[in-house]
Design a protein around this motif. Structure first.
Motif: not given
Length: 214
Positions: A161, A164, A168, A174, A176-178, A180-181
């Motif tokens: 995390a 990532r 970013e 950033a 996409p939230a979908a 995974t790290d």
């Protein structure tokens, strides 16, 4: 800085558990075998030791994120990039590489634990706090842990995390939230190509990939 030790310990443990035959397969670093990557980690550990005993005058010129620069993809012409495969091959027995990484890597870990986070250190013509320097390496360790492939235990979730987040901020974008790290790191740095669905989710960001750090 708190993530330096667990990310580094996890990476060293992953290398220690690799069977000999895995040292001859490709790593996630383009053009490098796993043995080349492990040799690079030995040099990284040496750099940590050198930097932590290289005091500097302030003010800091970079922090944990700006320590990294976005650079063009490697061409294979850098002298150090060419040296590492030859040096790795010279070890011969993978056990020697494991031993050297464990020896120098353990020393680097101890030095990091003893470092004053506020102390200023110098490296690569930059000045930064020891805390920021060690924090910057969480991204390095996590990416190289992923470079060992899916057969080894994954990096700590907290390190993934944090790495990532660092990528970013460095890239100013950033994922996409979908994602995974791990996928954000692998796709974002060009270690694997995005799937069609991932490319669609990335939108205009896909045209900026990969983000190569140097």
């Amino acid at each position: 800085m708190d993530l330096f030790s667990p990310s580094w310990s996890a990476l060293r443990s992953a290398v220690a558990g690799l069977p000999d035959e895995d040292f001859g397969r490709p790593s996630g670093c383009a053009g490098w075998l796993v043995r080349d990557l492990v040799c690079h980690l030995v040099i990284d550990a040496q750099d940590v030791l050198i930097t932590l005993v290289t005091p500097a005058e302030g003010p800091p010129t970079v922090d944990a994120d700006t320590y990294w620069k976005l650079v063009p993809p490697p061409t294979g012409e850098d002298p150090l990039d060419a040296l590492i495969p030859r040096l790795a091959a010279a070890y011969g027995d993978p056990a020697l590489l494991r031993f050297h990484l464990d020896d120098v890597g353990a020393a680097a870990g101890r030095a990091a634990g003893l470092a004053d986070p506020a102390a200023l250190v110098a490296t690569q013509d930059e000045v930064l706090t020891a805390g920021d320097y060690l924090t910057a390496y969480v991204l390095e360790w996590t990416l190289h842990h992923l470079d060992l492939g899916p057969a080894v235990p994954p990096p700590p979730a907290e390190a993934l995390a944090a790495a990532r987040g660092s990528l970013e901020r460095i890239a100013g974008a950033a994922f996409p939230a979908a994602f995974t790290d791990g996928d954000a790191l692998l796709v974002g740095t060009g270690r694997r190509a995005p799937t069609e669905a991932e490319r669609g989710a990335l939108g205009p960001l896909a045209a900026r990939l990969p983000f190569v750090l140097g």
